[in-house]
Structure formats: structure tokens, C-alpha cells
Scaffold this motif. Structure first.
Motif, PDB file in Angstrom:
ATOM      1  N   ILE A 167      -1.797  37.310 -10.653  1.00  0.00           N
ATOM      2  CA  ILE A 167      -1.567  36.457  -9.484  1.00  0.00           C
ATOM      3  C   ILE A 167      -1.683  34.994  -9.887  1.00  0.00           C
ATOM      4  N   CYS A 168      -0.682  34.220  -9.527  1.00  0.00           N
ATOM      5  CA  CYS A 168      -0.674  32.781  -9.802  1.00  0.00           C
ATOM      6  C   CYS A 168      -0.768  32.041  -8.471  1.00  0.00           C
ATOM      7  N   GLN A 169      -1.870  31.340  -8.253  1.00  0.00           N
ATOM      8  CA  GLN A 169      -2.081  30.588  -7.008  1.00  0.00           C
ATOM      9  C   GLN A 169      -1.377  29.243  -7.121  1.00  0.00           C
ATOM     10  N   GLY A 175       4.186  28.272 -15.587  1.00  0.00           N
ATOM     11  CA  GLY A 175       5.130  27.444 -16.331  1.00  0.00           C
ATOM     12  C   GLY A 175       6.562  27.652 -15.879  1.00  0.00           C
ATOM     13  N   LEU A 176       6.932  28.900 -15.652  1.00  0.00           N
ATOM     14  CA  LEU A 176       8.289  29.199 -15.205  1.00  0.00           C
ATOM     15  C   LEU A 176       8.561  28.625 -13.816  1.00  0.00           C
ATOM     16  N   ASP A 182      11.462  26.707 -14.892  1.00  0.00           N
ATOM     17  CA  ASP A 182      12.585  27.653 -14.835  1.00  0.00           C
ATOM     18  C   ASP A 182      13.213  27.915 -16.203  1.00  0.00           C
ATOM     19  N   SER A 183      12.400  27.957 -17.257  1.00  0.00           N
ATOM     20  CA  SER A 183      12.945  28.204 -18.590  1.00  0.00           C
ATOM     21  C   SER A 183      11.930  28.991 -19.417  1.00  0.00           C
ATOM     22  N   GLU A 196       7.745  30.642 -27.004  1.00  0.00           N
ATOM     23  CA  GLU A 196       6.289  30.817 -26.990  1.00  0.00           C
ATOM     24  C   GLU A 196       5.852  31.622 -25.768  1.00  0.00           C
ATOM     25  N   TRP A 197       6.427  31.311 -24.612  1.00  0.00           N
ATOM     26  CA  TRP A 197       6.088  32.032 -23.389  1.00  0.00           C
ATOM     27  C   TRP A 197       6.560  33.485 -23.462  1.00  0.00           C
TER      28      TRP A 197
END
Length: 505
Positions: free
Chosen positions: A193-195, A136-137, A141-142, A146-147
Motif C-alpha cells: 500500500i502506497c499512501q 515513483g511510478l 509514469d516511467s 532500477e525500479w
């Protein structure tokens, strides 16, 4: 990982503390409750990850306590320990999503296996939540509330005390292979890890032991070496952020890792670490850049079409990339854009007849640095030029392109020699064929275009004559005024006063 044990028998609490090695299982905090009401109230404050609970207890039984916990935003995974092997209890436990139902007396091996399984499930769930936050970031970029709450919960559950963020780029990256490499390097390392695509990953690497924090800056080189050993033919580039401690820093560290990766992309470095002393770009690719280079590609491929001019165009494009230090993903996207434009323009002018493989982001990402990408860009353009149809470069068509060039660039140097050089013609050949093709001398046409534009500016603006002279390609106002009077029969001042209209084509 936090554990709450709820049972009305003190002996069970003592037995479990003595027989179970909670720390080796990853349990860092333990609380005890001795009746159902205390268990429900303590769970709301403590927010345990795991709950071991008896059924028969004072005030509230285990089933009633579990029902109260259903309203919690973070419900613990529960193991029931009961002396009652009754179907109704088991069915109600299943309805409340109880993970395990074990009978007393406690079999520590069964309990250990159950706890271990639930810890792995809990960690996996929080890793997925943290991965979603990172994804999401990268899109927005925010770090909204919730995050942030999800990240804080994940950090606490996973026991992350200090962490760094990596941006990784390679030809055949995948989460499973990277996770294996991370685990081999540091068994205690927590990795999320985010692919992003086939060639890009973002990874959060966290340590649960504060004393090991000094290892984080060394991981980049070790990861590269381990990856090369695993896949010798695959190159990997790593951008590493500074180290952080709080979940609130996640957005900042993601940005740092991307900046470090961009620095490595332009410096052709395999490993780059974020540095505050490294100047960061103040600009991004704007609409003005698009307009500038879209027009330049249109002109160079439709009008000039010389190998030297096209080479200079590509050189200038990459000079701007380097100056701005654009994010590599943006550079790849822009390269697809301009290579596609180049091919379309060549097909439109019937120069290009060969079929080319479609240019894609995945294809370009194989070139892991700005230098290699620019080299490929040049070679692709050169290949198209080499395979272009020579018949499309007839002199007559070139002369037509020169006419269009004059109409677009009347303020620039249009001397016969400079234009002939730009279009690869002899200046005498240009002059002769221009007169044959259009019935007017080349320089007469240049003057006519400039005079028409000057008349338009004199009639429609309040600009000074000196400014109009510069805008229409004259070196000084005196030369402009003499030429204008010779061409139109009146001076610029008299024309502006409306004494005589200019000649027209």
C-alpha cells in the motif's frame, strides 16, 4: 522465498528437510551446498533470500564464504549453525550482518523462530521497495531499469503470481487500516500500500496461489463492504485494474486503476473496474483551458457578476471536466485554483467582506464524486454572493463594468437589450446613465470601438473586408462598409489606400 543450506555434513541436510516444514514457513525453493566454495558460487546464481550456513567447512569456511557474498546486490539474510561457541566467530559474524548465530546440535524450535523472523523482515523490506517503486511510478509514469529490477525481486520473494492494482479514495484512509481489511478478506493476499495523501492510496494486491486468481475481480466490493463495517461514516471509492502476472505490467495497471477510479468519480460509482471498451480521454487540461477559464472567471466576477452567469460558468467548467474525464486529483486542484480566484476577485472589487476558511485539497477531497464536488462549488459561490456587500453593486459601477465589457467583447452581441439583461439592468436605465456618466450614447460608443478596431485591422493586415466585418461584430460586409464610411468619411477600400485617417476618441 528461496533458501540455501550450506553444511559439509549430509546428516544435517537430511535432518533439516525432515524436521522443518519449510513450505508452511513460506519457503518455496531450497538448494543445498556441501562446502564453502560451493555455497558462495551457488549463492551468486541462485540469489537466495535466506542462508543457513556452517562455519567449519572445506575449501572456504562459513565466514570466508559470507565475505564473498558481500558483493552481491541482493545479500541473503544469514543464520550461522556452528558447534563452536567462540567470541571471535560471533564478532566476525556480526560484522558481516549475520542475523542469527545458533549452536549445534540444532534446536528446531529456535531455528523455526529465527527463520520466521527473517522471512518477515525480508518480506517487509521487499514490500517497502515495491511501495517505493509504486510511488515513483505515480510521480514519473516511467518504469526504469532500477525500479523494474526491484519489482522483479519483490515479486519473486513475496511469491506473487497474479495481481491487480487499486486506486482508493476516502475521507480517512490509512495504510494500517487498509492492510488489516485486506488481511481479513484473504489471509494469503500479499498487499503493498502506497499512501499518497490523507484521502488517496494506491495498493497492489497479489496472490501466491495461481488457482485463486479468479478472486481478484471480486475484491473491490468485498473491500468496500469491509471498510464500511470498520468505519460506517467513511465512504470509500475504488478503481480496479485488470489482472496481471509480470512486474513489467505494473506501470500499465497503475494507469488502468487511475482510469477506473476516474470513471467511478464521474459516474458516482463506489467500485469501478477497468474496461478496454470504456472510451479513454484523448485530451488533458492544457494552457488553452487555463486561459479560457481564467479569463471567464475574471470577466464574470469583475464585469457581469450575476448569479445566473456565475452558475453557467461553473456548469461549463464541470462540463469540460466530464468531457476530458480528467484525473480526480487534477479536478480537485483546479477547483482550488478557481475558488481561490473567485474569492480574490470579489475581495478586489470590495464585494466580499466576510472571512472564509481557506479552500484546500483535503477539504475538497471529502466530496467523492464530480456531482458532489460541483454541488459544493455552486453552494460556495452562492454563499459568497449572498454575503457580498450590496453597496458594491451600485449602478454607476455596473455601467463602468459595461464599458470595459464593450472594449473586450466588441465582436459579440452588444445590443442594448442583451447587455442590459446580462448585467441585470433595464435597457432604458442603461442608456440614460451611460450617457450621463461618459458623455456619449451607449451605441455610439460601441460603434466607435468597433470602427477603431476595424481601422487597425485594415491598416495592419491583409484580411478581407468580410473577415474584418465578422471580427468587429457586423453580420455582413455591406453593413460594415456603410457604417465605416459614415463614421470615417471614406470606404474601407479608400481607407486602406491611405486617403484619410479615421476619427479618434
Amino acid at each position: 522465498m528461496k533458501l540455501l543450506i550450506a553444511d559439509d555434513q549430509q546428516s544435517l541436510h537430511t535432518f533439516l528437510d525432515k524436521m522443518m516444514d519449510w513450505e508452511s514457513l513460506g519457503i518455496t525453493e531450497i538448494k543445498h551446498a556441501f562446502d564453502g566454495r560451493e555455497a558462495a558460487e551457488l549463492a551468486e546464481r541462485f540469489l537466495p533470500d535466506l542462508l543457513i550456513i556452517d562455519i567449519q567447512m572445506p575449501h572456504l569456511n562459513g565466514i570466508e564464504a559470507l565475505k564473498q557474498l558481500q558483493r552481491l546486490p541482493h545479500k541473503p539474510k544469514a543464520i550461522i549453525l556452528s558447534a563452536y561457541d567462540e567470541f571471535e566467530y560471533a564478532r566476525e559474524a556480526l560484522r558481516l550482518s549475520v542475523s542469527q548465530y545458533l549452536l549445534k546440535p540444532v534446536d528446531t524450535n529456535l531455528l523455526k523462530a529465527a527463520v520466521k523472523e527473517l522471512i518477515e523482515e525480508t518480506q517487509s523490506e521487499h514490500e517497502k521497495k515495491l511501495e517505493a517503486v509504486i510511488a515513483g511510478l505515480l510521480r514519473q509514469d516511467s518504469l526504469h531499469e532500477e525500479w523494474l529490477t526491484a519489482a522483479q525481486s519483490a515479486f519473486q520473494t513475496l511469491g506473487i503470481h497474479r495481481y491487480s492494482v487499486l486506486t482508493l479514495t476516502g475521507e480517512t484512509l490509512n495504510k494500517e487500516a487498509l492492510a488489516s481489511v485486506f488481511k481479513q478478506l484473504e489471509p494469503s493476499l500479499k498487499s503493498v500500500i502506497c499512501q499518497l495523501n490523507k484521502q488517496n492510496c494506491a495498493a497492489l494486491l497479489g496472490l501466491s496461489v495461481k488457482e485463486q486468481a479468479d478472486r481478484l475481480p471480486l475484491l473491490g466490493e468485498r473491500i468496500e463492504a469491509a471498510w464500511q463495517a470498520l468505519q460506517p461514516e467513511s465512504h470509500i471509492r475504488i478503481g480496479c485494474s485488470a489482472a496481471g502476472e509480470k512486474p513489467e505490467q505494473l506501470q500499465q495497471l497503475l494507469i488502468q486503476s487511475k482510469q477506473a477510479a476516474a470513471n467511478g468519480f464521474y459516474a458516482s460509482a463506489s467500485n469501478s473496474f477497468y474496461s478496454q471498451s470504456e472510451p479513454q480521454p484523448a485530451e488533458q487540461w492544457t494552457l488553452l483551458h487555463y486561459q479560457q477559464f481564467d479569463k471567464a472567471f475574471e470577466e464574470k466576477f469583475s464585469l457581469v457578476f450575476s448569479q445566473e452567469a456565475l452558475k453557467e460558468l461553473v456548469d461549463s467548467l464541470f462540463r469540460v471536466f466530464r468531457k476530458l474525464k480528467l484525473d480526480p486529483d487534477k479536478v480537485y486542484s483546479l477547483c482550488v485554483h478557481y475558488l481561490t480566484i473567485a474569492e480574490q476577485l470579489m475581495r478586489r472589487s470590495k464585494r466580499l467582506v466576510a472571512e472564509y476558511e481557506t479552500i484546500t485539497l483535503d477539504r475538497l477531497r471529502k466530496y467523492g464524486s464530480a456531482d458532489k464536488l460541483e454541488e459544493y462549488f455552486h453552494s460556495h459561490i452562492a454563499s459568497m454572493i449572498q454575503q457580498s456587500d450590496p453597496a458594491a453593486d451600485r449602478t454607476e459601477e455596473t455601467i463602468s463594468r459595461i464599458k470595459t465589457h464593450v472594449e473586450l467583447h466588441y465582436a459579440e452581441d452588444l445590443s442594448l437589450q442583451s447587455v442590459a439583461n446580462a448585467f441585470g439592468l433595464d435597457k432604458y436605465q442603461l442608456s440614460r446613465i451611460y450617457k450621463q456618466q461618459f458623455g456619449i450614447n451607449y451605441w455610439q460608443y460601441v460603434t466607435q470601438i468597433r470602427m477603431d478596431k476595424a481601422a487597425e485591422l485594415l491598416a495592419g493586415t491583409n484580411l478581407k473586408n468580410s473577415a474584418i466585418a465578422e471580427m468587429t461584430g457586423f453580420v455582413d460586409e455591406s453593413h460594415f462598409s456603410k457604417t465605416f464610411k459614415k463614421h470615417n468619411g471614406v470606404s474601407p477600400k479608400e481607407f486602406r489606400a491611405g486617403k484619410q485617417a479615421p476619427s479618434s476618441m
